[in-house]
Structures are given as structure tokens and as C-alpha cells.
Scaffold this motif. Structure first.
Motif, short mmCIF file in Angstrom:
data_model
loop_
_atom_site.label_atom_id
_atom_site.label_comp_id
_atom_site.label_asym_id
_atom_site.label_seq_id
_atom_site.Cartn_x
_atom_site.Cartn_y
_atom_site.Cartn_z
N GLN A 1 0.54 -1.29 0.18
CA GLN A 1 0.22 0.45 -0.16
C GLN A 1 1.34 1.03 0.03
O GLN A 1 0.07 1.82 -0.08
CB GLN A 1 -0.75 0.60 1.15
N TYR B 1 2.75 3.09 2.05
CA TYR B 1 2.57 3.85 3.71
C TYR B 1 3.37 4.63 3.67
O TYR B 1 4.94 3.97 4.29
CB TYR B 1 1.72 2.45 4.56
N HIS C 1 -1.40 2.17 11.25
CA HIS C 1 -2.47 0.66 10.36
C HIS C 1 -1.68 -0.80 11.02
O HIS C 1 -2.95 -1.64 11.47
CB HIS C 1 -2.14 0.44 8.94
N GLN D 1 -8.90 3.01 -4.13
CA GLN D 1 -8.34 1.84 -3.45
C GLN D 1 -10.31 1.38 -3.56
O GLN D 1 -11.35 1.85 -3.67
CB GLN D 1 -9.21 2.89 -2.53
N GLY E 1 -7.98 -3.81 -2.06
CA GLY E 1 -7.30 -2.78 -3.09
C GLY E 1 -7.36 -2.69 -4.07
O GLY E 1 -8.41 -2.15 -3.46
N PRO E 2 -5.93 -1.78 -4.24
CA PRO E 2 -6.09 -1.09 -5.41
C PRO E 2 -6.80 -1.28 -6.64
O PRO E 2 -6.91 -2.51 -6.99
CB PRO E 2 -4.77 -0.85 -5.51
#
Lengths: 194, 243, 203
Positions: A127, A129, A137, B121, B125-126
Motif C-alpha cells: 500500500q 504507506y 495501520h 482504493q 486493494g487498489p
């Protein structure tokens, strides 16, 4: 904006995309140590702690791996670091706080093969981050694991008191119960708008 | 002490052997991986370069890129935007990203086609999409979309996004609809209709995308696509090509 | 010797079936079984890793000092997992995208480390290979059953072929995974209970 984004990440890791009930990570301890409430609580605390520390360390390591251009070593490095970290925490706890060690010690070795920890570390990377987001998270994911595990343990303690068909005793009954719990967590779906 | 050293060395040796073997394989599969990803992108670009009404290619077939070299020739560098880690545009108000590079194709009739790759998003997930916006005579229209990444969406619900009949619900949209901001029918507060004409008018003019009937009420994945599209439109207007 | 081989095969497929009997590798079993194809993909990937790690560990078992046994196994397993991950990324891109996160997570599948520790480190290479193969097939079989049930009930299709309009969506969603596996596990316990009872009667 920044603060609210962090909060959304935290909340969705905890409730909406609950690690156990919707992402299917950490099922082994979820089924394995949920027979008694106090063991479930101990395991939950240990997991929250290790998750947070491991995520921060793997975040830095991932930057290093990217710098050295060897992303394919990620899985090996992460799992070794998690295994070492768990050992290290065990030794440290023993020295620093024997009472805490008493409470968490026996769960620590089990955590190495808890896929929620490695899964979280890889998710953080996927992701993309930032460090701050990673921390929120991780705490959210750990809290979500704890909530699911503790609720599940209280249900199972009561289930032992009731009559059940022979075939549903043990694993099968636990899975069906987890299914119902997962269904109720789907109610959180609309909670966070991404 | 010696014992520790020995065990450490053994472990180190195993890791080194493993690392060496892996780097060999990495070199070996690097090309197939890049090739697989490129092919997927090229296929998607080919899809969105079809006219929404006739499904015919909107430009000469042999001008449509078929390898990375011919694709690179269409790369467009808008002024004032710097790509960072493969992302050229993000917005404070819409979650998601527009990837770099961005492509621009010239049409024979003075029009331009902007082909953008972006993500937002989804449920698990993406969700990544490729879209084409046609700018011609001061008008802009969303001409087509293709969904390239939806693997973490739920089969039967969000993953329905891959069906043509679902993707077709997202285009064409005219300037007024794009400016109002795309939204799903549920969020716009209208009930789904079986009247195709009404549905198409709502989309073209007001930007209302009806998906609730074809996606079993799932909105998260549809919203991911919509977010990505709104973001792309915002990027194009900030880049100043929509005057 | 052939007896031992036969036993390994039987245990892997039925008596010690990783999913239904030992409850090992539950995470991928629940997460990747939204369709029959995904289930088989995951099962085969896991089997490959299991066979290779079993073979390598049984070969190098004498070289590894007792103390770093587990970390050494983990490194071996993680290398094979990364290998499979990269190969799938290059050559079966679509499946790789769907299985996503759960490919690197094969590393922490307790089934693989469990077999390395309890079987491969104590047995000859040939037997370790056989054990890995059949444990893997037992795992794949269980995933396939679960994936088929979920796809048929939840999406009205089988291997992507649509045959029914009746779709119980709950079965492709997370709760359905737990419910389907729970019901299947109950069914297996029921059947094996009946079987062992009847075989006892015969004796």
C-alpha cells in the motif's frame, strides 16, 4: 486532512477490513488459542505489540532493500527479522519484566508463524504507506485481531456448555461460529468511505 | 562463543546461497514480468481507443502502438507537473493517483485523445483503470474505460466490474457530467431505471453512473473507478487542456 | 518399505489431510478459495514449495546445527516461495494478481514448516519427496473442494462456466468461507466417524 486519513486507516484496519474476519490472516492462533478468555487476551496483547514493532522495523528495512535494488529478498528478510525479533523480545521481557513475561511468554514463539504479522508487513509495503500510516495501520490491525479473538473466545467458552451434534464439536463448530461473527462484522462495511 | 560463530556462519551461508539463487531467477524472469505488464497495458489502450458508439478504432489502426517503443512516442509531458515515483497527479480531495506517463494521440480532425492510467482504493486493494478522454473543438468527452486491476474485489459483486456490460455503464460522459463529478446512482439519490435512454441521458449530462442493477448493489468498486475518473478529469483541467 | 510409502500416500490424502483433519494452512484455505481455479492455483503453488523444501531439507539436514534448525528451514522455504512468486508473476500474470498477498504468505503456512520439522528432517530424500507431494495433493484437494462448493453456491458457476442464476453471494464473501469450511469439516468428521465405526464392527 492528515489526521483524518490516519484515523480512517486505523478504523478500516480494525473493523472494516478486519484481519481475521475479512482478510483471513492469523487464522491459526484465532482457532488455536480461543478456547479460554484469559489466554486469548494474552495472545492479543502479544500480537498487538509484536505487530507494531515488526511493522516499524520492516518499514525501514524495506527502504534499505529498495535502496539496494533487491526487492526479491523481501520475503526472506522480513520473515527472518520477525523470527529474530520475537526471540529478542522474549529474552528482553524475561530480563526487564518477569511479570509481563509470565503473561505473554508462552505466546511469543507461536507468533513467528502467525501469518498476520508477515501479512501486515507485506501489506504495508504494497500500500506504500508512510511511516506514520504504517504505525496506525499496525495498531489498527492488532486491535482488530484482539477484538475478533476476544469476542470469539467468550463465545467459545459458552459453547462448551451446550449440547452440540457430535460432528460439529471442535473445529467445525468453531468455523461456523466464526462465519456468523464474520457476517456481523460485515455490518461495518459502510462505516468508512474510502 | 565459537559455537555461536559457527551457527551464525552456517545460517549466513544458507542465506547467501538462497540470495544468489534468487537473484539468478530474478534476472531470468525480469523480462517476462515486464512483458506481461506491458502487454496488459497495450491491450487496455487498444480497448479505450475504440469509439464508444461504433466500437471502431478512433484512429488509424496501424498508428495504435503495439510495443513499448511506439507507445513511448505518444508520451505527453504537461507543463507544471513532475512525476514522482511513477505518479504524476494526486489530489487532496479525491483518493487515488494518476500514473505517469500520460499519453496523447492526435486525431485527423484536430481532436486529441488523452489516455490516462490511474487507480483508487477498492474493496480489498487498489482498482486500476485506463481511460480515454477525447478533446475536440472545445468539447470533452469520456470515451472509454478499461479496468486492469481488480483482483482483490469480491467475485460476483465488485469483480463484476470486469464485464463489458458493467464497464459500458461508465461512458460516454459529456463535459457537464464530468464537471458535476461522476457518482453512482445510489449516492445521487436516484433509483435505478430500466429505461436505457433515461439512464444514458443521466450519465451523459449529470454524471450519474447506474451500476446498482448490474453489480448487485455493490458500490465500493464502482466508486473506486469513479474516483479514479474524477481524479483524471481534475488532472486534465488543471493541465489546461480543456479550455 | 512399500508399506511405508502406501501409508504416506493415505495419510497425506485422507487420514491426516492438512485442512480437514489437522486444520493447517487455514489462512490460504479460506482466503483464496473464492473459485475453483484460484483454489487449484494456490494448492499447486503450495505443493511445489512443499515438495522442493522437503527435498532440500532432507538433503541438507545433517549440515544444519540443531540450534539454527528452524531459521534455516525458514530461509529455505522463503527462497522457494520467492522463486514461485517471481515465476508466477512472469508467466501466469492473471492468477498471480488474484492470489496476491497469499503467495508470499506461503512462507508462514504451518503445513510447510510442520512437514519440514516433523518429516523431512528425519527421513530419506525419496520419502520426503513423496510426503511433500501427497500432503500437497491433500491440501490442493481440500482447497479444490472448498473452492468448488463456494463457486457453485455463491456464483452459480464452475470453472468460470455459468450454469445457474441462483447465487448465494454470502458464499463468496468472507463469512461464507468460514461457513462452507465448517460444514465441510463437519461432514468429513461425520463420514470418517461412520467409517471407523463400521470397520470396528467388522473386526
Amino acid at each position: 486532512m492528515e489526521m483524518s486519513r490516519l484515523f480512517v486507516i486505523f478504523l478500516s484496519a480494525m473493523l472494516v477490513n478486519n484481519f481475521v474476519l475479512s482478510r483471513f490472516l492469523g487464522i491459526c492462533p484465532f482457532l488455536g488459542v480461543s478456547r479460554k478468555l484469559d489466554t486469548a487476551t494474552g495472545m492479543s496483547l502479544a500480537v498487538i505489540f509484536v505487530m507494531t514493532v515488526a511493522s516499524v522495523i520492516t518499514w525501514f528495512l524495506n527502504q534499505l532493500l529498495l535502496l539496494m535494488d533487491i526487492p526479491f529478498m523481501r520475503t526472506i528478510v522480513f520473515i527472518l527479522v520477525i523470527a529474530t525479533l520475537v526471540q529478542f523480545i522474549e529474552i528482553l521481557l524475561k530480563k526487564v519484566s518477569p511479570s509481563l513475561y509470565e503473561a505473554l511468554g508462552i505466546y511469543l514463539p507461536l507468533i513467528t508463524t502467525n501469518c498476520a504479522i508477515l501479512g501486515l508487513a507485506i501489506l504495508n509495503v504494497q500500500q506504500e504507506y508512510t511511516l506514520m500510516e504504517t504505525i496506525f495501520h499496525s495498531i489498527g490491525a492488532g486491535a482488530g485481531f484482539a477484538i475478533a479473538l476476544i469476542i470469539f473466545a467468550t463465545i467459545r467458552e459458552r459453547m462448551d456448555l451446550y449440547e452440540m451434534p457430535e460432528s460439529f464439536k471442535g473445529l467445525a463448530g468453531a468455523l461456523v461460529t466464526a462465519g456468523l461473527l464474520s457476517m456481523s462484522f460485515m455490518g461495518f462495511q459502510g462505516l468508512v468511505r474510502l | 562463543m565459537l559455537e555461536y560463530l559457527k551457527t551464525g556462519l552456517v545460517l549466513m551461508a544458507i542465506t547467501l546461497v538462497a540470495g544468489f539463487a534468487l537473484s539468478l531467477i530474478y534476472e531470468l524472469v525480469k523480462e517476462p514480468i515486464a512483458e506481461a505488464e506491458l502487454q496488459e497495458k497495450l491491450q487496455a489502450i487498444r480497448t479505450v481507443l475504440k469509439d464508444y458508439a461504433t466500437s471502431e478504432p478512433i484512429m488509424n489502426e496501424d498508428k495504435i502502438p503495439s510495443d513499448s517503443e511506439s507507445l513511448d512516442r505518444f508520451t505527453w509531458d504537461p507543463e507544471g507537473f513532475v512525476a514522482e515515483a511513477g505518479v504524476i497527479y494526486t489530489s487532496p480531495s479525491i483518493r487515488g493517483a494518476v500514473y505517469s506517463p500520460v499519453y496523447r494521440f492526435e486525431l485527423p480532425d484536430n481532436g486529441q485523445v488523452f489516455v490516462l492510467v490511474g487507480e483508487s482504493q477498492g474493496y480489498g486493494g487498489p482498482v486500476s483503470i485506463v481511460s480515454s478522454f477525447i478533446v475536440r473543438d472545445g468539447e470533452v468527452i469520456l470515451n472509454g474505460i478499461e479496468v486492469i486491476e481488480y483482483a482483490q474485489e469480491t467475485p460476483g459483486l465488485g469483480a463484476n466490474i470486469s464485464y463489458d456490460e458493467v464497464k459500458e455503464r461508465f461512458y460516454p460522459v459529456e463535459r457537464s457530467g464530468l464537471q458535476a463529478g461522476l457518482k453512482v446512482d445510489k449516492d445521487a439519490g436516484v433509483s435505478p431505471t430500466t429505461d436505457t435512454e433515461l439512464m444514458n441521458r443521466r450519465r451523459r449530462e449529470e454524471g450519474i453512473i447506474q451500476t446498482s442493477d448490474v453489480m448487485t448493489g455493490a458500490t465500493i468498486t464502482a466508486n473506486a473507478v469513479i474516483n479514479a475518473l474524477n481524479l483524471m478529469y481534475e488532472f486534465l483541467s488543471e493541465a489546461g487542456v480543456l479550455q | 518399505m512399500t508399506d511405508k510409502r502406501r501409508m504416506i500416500i493415505r495419510q497425506g490424502l485422507f487420514e491426516q489431510n492438512p485442512v480437514f483433519m489437522q486444520a493447517l494452512g487455514m489462512c490460504p484455505a479460506l482466503a483464496t478459495t473464492t473459485s475453483a481455479v484460484n483454489a487449484i492455483g494456490m494448492g499447486v503453488a503450495t505443493t511445489c514449495v512443499l515438495v522442493m523444501s522437503n527435498v532440500v531439507i532432507s538433503i541438507i539436514k545433517k549440515l544444519i546445527p540443531e540450534k539454527v534448525r528452524i531459521p534455516a528451514y525458514i530461509v529455505v522455504i522463503a527462497s522457494f516461495v520467492t522463486m514461485i512468486d517471481m515465476l508466477m508473476h512472469g508467466f501466469i500474470y492473471e492468477l498471480w494478481k488474484t492470489l496476491g498477498l497469499f503467495i508470499p504468505l506461503i512462507v508462514v503456512n504451518c503445513l510447510i514448516l510442520g512437514r519440514a520439522e516433523s518429516f523431512a528432517s528425519k527421513n530419506s530424500t525419496g520419502l520426503a519427496f513423496l510426503d511433500g507431494l501427497f500432503m500437497g495433493m491433500g491440501f490442493t484437494g481440500a482447497l479444490f473442494i472448498l473452492g468448488s462448493v463456494r463457486e457453485i453456491l455463491g456464483n452459480g458457476s464452475f470453472f468460470g462456466m455459468q450454469f445457474s442464476e441462483v447465487k448465494l453471494f454470502a458464499f463468496v464473501l468472507p463469512p461464507g468461507a468460514y461457513l462452507a469450511l465448517g460444514l465441510l469439516a463437519a461432514f468429513f468428521t461425520f463420514v470418517s466417524g461412520k467409517l471407523s465405526k463400521s470397520s470396528k464392527k467388522k473386526d
